[in-house]
Design a protein around this motif. Structure first.
Motif, mmCIF file in Angstrom:
data_model
loop_
_atom_site.group_PDB
_atom_site.id
_atom_site.type_symbol
_atom_site.label_atom_id
_atom_site.label_comp_id
_atom_site.label_asym_id
_atom_site.label_seq_id
_atom_site.Cartn_x
_atom_site.Cartn_y
_atom_site.Cartn_z
ATOM 1 N N LEU A 2 -15.484 14.994 -6.568
ATOM 2 C CA LEU A 2 -14.825 15.093 -7.744
ATOM 3 C C LEU A 2 -13.592 14.356 -7.789
ATOM 4 O O LEU A 2 -12.897 13.980 -8.505
ATOM 5 C CB LEU A 2 -14.574 16.679 -7.871
ATOM 6 N N LEU A 3 -12.719 14.529 -6.341
ATOM 7 C CA LEU A 3 -11.397 13.797 -6.241
ATOM 8 C C LEU A 3 -11.491 12.404 -5.958
ATOM 9 O O LEU A 3 -10.565 11.575 -5.934
ATOM 10 C CB LEU A 3 -10.731 14.331 -4.961
ATOM 11 N N GLU A 4 -12.687 11.734 -5.883
ATOM 12 C CA GLU A 4 -12.988 10.277 -5.661
ATOM 13 C C GLU A 4 -12.337 9.958 -4.400
ATOM 14 O O GLU A 4 -11.493 8.807 -4.492
ATOM 15 C CB GLU A 4 -12.950 9.607 -6.814
ATOM 16 N N THR A 5 -12.123 10.662 -3.354
ATOM 17 C CA THR A 5 -11.435 10.148 -2.185
ATOM 18 C C THR A 5 -12.298 10.552 -0.923
ATOM 19 O O THR A 5 -12.833 11.302 -0.937
ATOM 20 C CB THR A 5 -10.066 10.764 -1.951
ATOM 21 N N ASN A 6 -12.114 9.663 -0.142
ATOM 22 C CA ASN A 6 -12.884 9.914 1.388
ATOM 23 C C ASN A 6 -12.219 10.569 2.129
ATOM 24 O O ASN A 6 -11.661 10.007 3.187
ATOM 25 C CB ASN A 6 -13.437 8.443 1.802
ATOM 26 N N VAL A 7 -12.331 11.808 2.048
ATOM 27 C CA VAL A 7 -11.505 12.519 3.097
ATOM 28 C C VAL A 7 -12.764 13.306 3.946
ATOM 29 O O VAL A 7 -12.440 14.014 4.973
ATOM 30 C CB VAL A 7 -10.634 13.681 2.644
ATOM 31 N N TYR A 49 -12.093 14.992 7.820
ATOM 32 C CA TYR A 49 -12.042 16.667 8.024
ATOM 33 C C TYR A 49 -13.265 16.728 8.551
ATOM 34 O O TYR A 49 -13.589 18.130 9.138
ATOM 35 C CB TYR A 49 -11.976 17.267 6.530
ATOM 36 N N LEU A 50 -14.308 16.171 9.021
ATOM 37 C CA LEU A 50 -15.605 16.504 9.599
ATOM 38 C C LEU A 50 -15.313 17.340 10.957
ATOM 39 O O LEU A 50 -16.020 18.341 11.125
ATOM 40 C CB LEU A 50 -16.423 15.271 9.805
ATOM 41 N N VAL A 94 -6.952 23.744 6.821
ATOM 42 C CA VAL A 94 -7.902 22.671 6.547
ATOM 43 C C VAL A 94 -8.807 23.325 5.389
ATOM 44 O O VAL A 94 -9.219 24.342 5.199
ATOM 45 C CB VAL A 94 -8.973 22.353 7.545
ATOM 46 N N PRO A 95 -8.726 22.541 4.070
ATOM 47 C CA PRO A 95 -9.491 23.160 3.079
ATOM 48 C C PRO A 95 -10.873 23.441 3.413
ATOM 49 O O PRO A 95 -11.614 22.713 4.046
ATOM 50 C CB PRO A 95 -9.319 21.999 1.840
ATOM 51 N N VAL A 105 -21.740 25.540 9.157
ATOM 52 C CA VAL A 105 -21.222 24.341 8.995
ATOM 53 C C VAL A 105 -21.702 23.527 7.534
ATOM 54 O O VAL A 105 -20.936 22.923 7.080
ATOM 55 C CB VAL A 105 -22.296 23.699 10.103
ATOM 56 N N ALA A 126 -15.794 18.212 -3.102
ATOM 57 C CA ALA A 126 -14.249 17.863 -3.095
ATOM 58 C C ALA A 126 -14.242 16.314 -3.239
ATOM 59 O O ALA A 126 -13.546 15.725 -3.899
ATOM 60 C CB ALA A 126 -13.586 18.411 -2.213
ATOM 61 N N TYR A 135 -17.182 23.302 -5.682
ATOM 62 C CA TYR A 135 -17.310 23.280 -4.332
ATOM 63 C C TYR A 135 -18.134 24.408 -3.905
ATOM 64 O O TYR A 135 -18.733 24.058 -3.070
ATOM 65 C CB TYR A 135 -15.622 23.737 -3.907
ATOM 66 N N ASN A 155 -11.321 28.521 -10.399
ATOM 67 C CA ASN A 155 -11.491 27.655 -11.755
ATOM 68 C C ASN A 155 -12.692 26.791 -11.666
ATOM 69 O O ASN A 155 -13.570 27.065 -10.678
ATOM 70 C CB ASN A 155 -9.975 26.904 -11.661
#
Lengths: 116, 164
Positions: free
Chosen positions: B125-130, B134-135, B33-34, B112, B122, B80, B74
């Motif tokens: 920046l990635l404009e996604t709701n992950v 991952y919570l 998991v990132p 946490v 993340a 992040y 990078n």
């Protein structure tokens, strides 16, 4: 370490367990895998279409088989996206942070039923 | 505490945080998991927070995030890392300030919040709701890693006297 610390830690562990349980119970089968780079949708594959797809100019490879999707190849050092394995339920995601790429599974209606 | 002594201890903490981060990056990641990691560098940050103070802990945390980001990461990974570091430090300082909790809890909050800050950045920046997906992983791993790091750091705070 006192009583308050145990309460705090126990509470967090319970919260995590509740979240795991709810995502497991609420998960519905997905229909599409949507590939995004930098948040922009670049490809969309039906989970019924078995095949191997090159993503993002070859940084990652996506395999779709029997209603599930996974990343099989990645050029990043940690290859976390490969190790995240198969996803098949609506709302599940594979992320590749180094390549700023995500693969999200959507339900039949195209939207995500629940983010969990 | 004498200023020269304080600067020296601060530099030591910052370099330790850097080295610990580097050492940790050599271990294989065991959860796919990132954002999930042990956070060894937080030992130095928690130690600085208790032995030196809030601003000093902030310096240790920022120096670590920026140098590691420039050396091995990078632009994105630096962002992040900074988001995680800032949120984590703010949370730890707030919890410590209440005076109700042991270093273990402070470190758990730090672990946490570091995870949550990273993944929130993340998502931005990635404009996604992950984030919510991952919570649970992030809370669980942050808590477990935080306990280990907190026990270690608490032990060090009791054992190492740096004043006068």
């Amino acid at each position: 370490m006192g009583k308050r610390d145990l309460w705090l830690i126990g509470g967090l562990l319970l919260l995590a367990a509740a979240l795991f349980l709810s995502s497991w119970l609420l998960g519905r089968p997905g229909a599409y895998a949507v590939v995004r780079v930098d948040g922009r949708e670049v490809a969309r594959y039906a989970l019924t279409q078995n095949g191997t797809y090159e993503l993002n100019g070859g940084t990652n490879y996506l395999v779709i088989q029997d209603g599930a999707a996974r990343i099989t190849e990645a050029d990043c050092p940690d290859r976390l996206c490969v190790r995240q394995g198969w996803i098949s339920k609506a709302g599940q995601v594979i992320t590749c942070l180094p390549n700023r790429l995500t693969v999200t599974v959507y339900g039949p209606d195209g939207g995500v039923d629940v983010y969990m | 505490m004498k200023k020269s002594r304080k600067v020296t201890v601060l530099a030591l903490c910052a370099s330790l945080a850097m080295v610990l981060s580097y050492v940790e990056s050599l271990f294989p990641v065991f959860v796919a998991v990132p954002g999930v990691k042990l956070g060894l560098a937080n030992i130095a940050v928690v130690f600085a927070l208790y032995s030196l103070g809030f601003w000093e802990a902030g310096v240790v945390s920022l120096v670590r995030a920026v140098t590691l980001g420039l050396l091995f990461g990078n632009g994105a990974s630096l962002l992040y890392s900074l988001a995680g570091a800032c949120l984590s430090l703010a949370g730890m300082a707030a919890l410590k300030k209440t005076g109700l909790f042991a270093p273990v809890s402070v470190s758990v909050a730090g672990g946490v919040l570091h995870n949550l800050g990273q993944i929130a950045m993340a998502c931005l920046l990635l404009e996604t709701n992950v984030f919510f997906y991952y919570l649970p992983y992030l809370i669980l791993s942050g808590t477990l890693a935080g306990i280990a790091i907190g026990l270690l750091a608490g032990y060090l705070v009791r054992r190492i006297r740096i004043s006068p």
